[in-house]
Write a protein that holds these residues in place. Sequence first.
Motif, mmCIF file in Angstrom:
data_model
loop_
_atom_site.group_PDB
_atom_site.id
_atom_site.type_symbol
_atom_site.label_atom_id
_atom_site.label_comp_id
_atom_site.label_asym_id
_atom_site.label_seq_id
_atom_site.Cartn_x
_atom_site.Cartn_y
_atom_site.Cartn_z
ATOM 1 N N ASN B 18 0.343 -1.068 -0.046
ATOM 2 C CA ASN B 18 -0.255 -0.045 -0.615
ATOM 3 C C ASN B 18 0.956 1.182 -0.099
ATOM 4 N N LEU B 19 2.211 1.131 0.121
ATOM 5 C CA LEU B 19 3.197 2.473 0.016
ATOM 6 C C LEU B 19 2.607 2.910 -1.602
ATOM 7 N N TYR B 20 2.527 4.260 -1.148
ATOM 8 C CA TYR B 20 2.234 5.618 -1.784
ATOM 9 C C TYR B 20 3.427 5.387 -2.954
ATOM 10 N N ALA B 21 3.560 4.499 -3.692
ATOM 11 C CA ALA B 21 4.548 4.619 -4.880
ATOM 12 C C ALA B 21 5.081 5.914 -5.690
ATOM 13 N N VAL B 22 5.256 6.266 -6.305
ATOM 14 C CA VAL B 22 4.857 7.073 -7.792
ATOM 15 C C VAL B 22 5.033 6.197 -9.094
ATOM 16 N N PHE B 23 5.800 5.867 -8.838
ATOM 17 C CA PHE B 23 5.079 5.267 -10.275
ATOM 18 C C PHE B 23 3.662 4.548 -10.987
ATOM 19 N N PRO B 24 2.867 3.318 -9.991
ATOM 20 C CA PRO B 24 1.927 3.049 -10.677
ATOM 21 C C PRO B 24 0.762 4.247 -10.659
ATOM 22 N N LEU B 25 1.221 5.450 -9.821
ATOM 23 C CA LEU B 25 -0.142 6.302 -11.414
ATOM 24 C C LEU B 25 -0.318 6.703 -12.497
ATOM 25 N N ALA B 26 1.349 6.895 -12.487
ATOM 26 C CA ALA B 26 1.344 6.272 -14.108
ATOM 27 C C ALA B 26 1.018 5.220 -14.736
ATOM 28 N N LEU B 166 2.977 13.534 -10.573
ATOM 29 C CA LEU B 166 2.642 12.037 -10.323
ATOM 30 C C LEU B 166 3.980 11.990 -8.987
ATOM 31 N N CYS B 167 4.998 13.062 -8.520
ATOM 32 C CA CYS B 167 5.949 12.427 -7.561
ATOM 33 C C CYS B 167 5.297 14.112 -7.207
ATOM 34 N N LEU B 168 4.397 15.024 -6.618
ATOM 35 C CA LEU B 168 3.716 15.897 -5.564
ATOM 36 C C LEU B 168 2.926 14.663 -4.850
ATOM 37 N N VAL B 169 1.752 14.496 -5.844
ATOM 38 C CA VAL B 169 1.313 14.014 -4.379
ATOM 39 C C VAL B 169 1.707 12.531 -3.120
ATOM 40 N N PRO B 170 2.271 11.989 -3.453
ATOM 41 C CA PRO B 170 2.800 11.104 -2.767
ATOM 42 C C PRO B 170 3.751 11.915 -1.595
ATOM 43 N N GLN B 171 4.528 13.278 -1.711
ATOM 44 C CA GLN B 171 5.446 13.820 -1.158
ATOM 45 C C GLN B 171 4.646 14.584 -0.270
ATOM 46 N N VAL B 172 3.510 15.006 -1.339
ATOM 47 C CA VAL B 172 2.498 15.754 0.083
ATOM 48 C C VAL B 172 2.065 14.481 1.026
ATOM 49 N N TYR B 173 1.552 13.802 0.391
ATOM 50 C CA TYR B 173 0.756 12.706 1.950
ATOM 51 C C TYR B 173 1.780 12.470 2.974
ATOM 52 N N ASN B 174 3.199 12.367 2.216
ATOM 53 C CA ASN B 174 4.476 12.083 3.474
ATOM 54 C C ASN B 174 4.418 12.916 4.352
ATOM 55 N N ALA B 175 4.724 14.162 3.809
ATOM 56 C CA ALA B 175 4.256 15.635 4.367
ATOM 57 C C ALA B 175 3.224 15.599 5.770
ATOM 58 N N GLU B 197 -8.729 15.244 -6.260
ATOM 59 C CA GLU B 197 -9.785 15.037 -7.425
ATOM 60 C C GLU B 197 -9.938 13.764 -8.738
ATOM 61 N N LEU B 198 -8.872 13.470 -8.551
ATOM 62 C CA LEU B 198 -8.807 12.115 -10.475
ATOM 63 C C LEU B 198 -8.468 10.740 -9.830
ATOM 64 N N GLU B 199 -9.263 10.088 -10.306
ATOM 65 C CA GLU B 199 -9.289 8.716 -9.837
ATOM 66 C C GLU B 199 -8.431 7.622 -10.280
ATOM 67 N N ALA B 200 -7.173 8.498 -11.050
ATOM 68 C CA ALA B 200 -5.430 7.759 -11.231
ATOM 69 C C ALA B 200 -5.327 7.824 -9.377
ATOM 70 N N PHE B 201 -5.414 8.806 -8.463
ATOM 71 C CA PHE B 201 -4.699 9.784 -7.709
ATOM 72 C C PHE B 201 -5.708 8.673 -6.812
ATOM 73 N N GLN B 202 -6.907 8.379 -6.968
ATOM 74 C CA GLN B 202 -7.962 8.135 -5.875
ATOM 75 C C GLN B 202 -7.734 6.269 -6.199
ATOM 76 N N VAL B 203 -7.924 5.985 -6.588
ATOM 77 C CA VAL B 203 -7.249 4.269 -6.606
ATOM 78 C C VAL B 203 -5.943 3.954 -5.737
ATOM 79 N N SER B 204 -5.180 4.466 -5.903
ATOM 80 C CA SER B 204 -3.908 5.074 -5.242
ATOM 81 C C SER B 204 -3.988 4.519 -4.352
ATOM 82 N N HIS B 205 -4.563 5.570 -3.615
ATOM 83 C CA HIS B 205 -4.348 6.315 -2.566
ATOM 84 C C HIS B 205 -4.350 5.662 -0.717
#
Lengths: 217, 218
Positions: B18-26, B166-175, B197-205
């Motif tokens: 479940n880690l919020y890895a960057v590349f699965p977002l792609a 794609l890099c920003l969101v996981p980093q804000v999550y860590n912050a 708000e985008l589905e791709a970022f939600q499903v991997s959160h």
Amino acid sequence: MSTALVKPVLYSYFRSSCSWRVRIALALKGIAYDQEPVNLLKDGGQQFSTEFQVVNPMQQVPALKIDGIILSQSLAIIQYLEETRPNPRLLPQDLKKRAQARMISDHIVSGIQPLQNLTFLKQVGGEKLEWAQRYITCGFKALERILQHTAGRYCIGDEVSMADLCLVPQVYNAERFKVDLAPYPTITRINKALLELEAFQVSHPCRQPDTPAELRA
Amino acid sequence: MSPFSLEPSFLAHSASLNLYAVFPLALALKGIAYDQEPVNLLKDGGQQFSTEFQVVNPMQQVPALKIDGIILSQSLAIIQYLEETRPNPRLLPQDLKKRAQARMISDHIVSGIQPLQNLTFLKQVGGEKLEWAQRYITCGFKALERILQHTAGRYCIGDEVSMADLCLVPQVYNAERFKVDLAPYPTITRINKALLELEAFQVSHPCRQPDTPAELRA
């Protein structure tokens, strides 16, 4: 004045491995440029001055002023040069080899360098050497393994790529931190081959405008 | 390990799928289905060091992506390989200067912030984990906020989602996990909110996974 007639300006520190990567790229592509030295140690670090903040809000070197914009982050700069001045190429045409070139570059640039650079080591205090050696050693173990699969004369087959531009400055740092390189024969061999090339020599830290006299070649 | 699987496979530590890895977002944004293959970093002395794993991934690193017969690690190398082999929808701007800015912001996060607050690194730091993490994230976010004021529209680079986002969101999550005060970074905060708000970022959160504990669930 048309931006095409203005020489690029590189903000650089002689010993910054990130700056050296970009200097190599500019030399390999035969791009003439002016250099503005930014001393990372003097005056509390000249990269933090208000003048430099105007140049680069990210307060880092290298920064390259080119085609009317300013870029930082060595790999972003190198890939911009690659896309706008494609010859000679610095990324393989084959997409899988290109991915491997990026992977090796990223491994060095994200996985090793940040954990042994000046800014970081300042925080660490008395155990600077041990920390630097630990991260370089750990990173070089993985690097040696992947290079055994990808390397020819250079990191990816027999053509110089972005991965080679990252390798040489990191080996230079490893030597400065007295890391034993005997366990890494592939890294050592490739580094030696690259240092025979003119672009890697003219860009070397010992030959820059801001190289101190005692370190000059 | 399934060497005969034709689907891409996301190789990650089994305790942190479940880690919020960057590349699965792609992968999500490009609509690429993939399997997950856990690699247990603790069992058997660390399964990434097994001779079997070493054959398929000489760098012995996770997370990694097994795709098209090769194994790649390093988020940005993976994302750009996906971009070059599966170009739609695009994740790097067509304009070369904007593309360079997208890479610059991505590199800043992935090289300048992330390595200095990830779990592996913080283990070495000992008792002052939180302070170290906060220090590096704060320092990196100050610079990021400044550059985003020049490049951002709805997202990091204008109004199209790019690798930088794609890099920003996981980093804000860590912050947020490290309790960094985000009030000084209104642009980062605004962009992060728009992306979530985008589905791709939600499903991997991480807060929306099947096994997310109730108290962490969104």
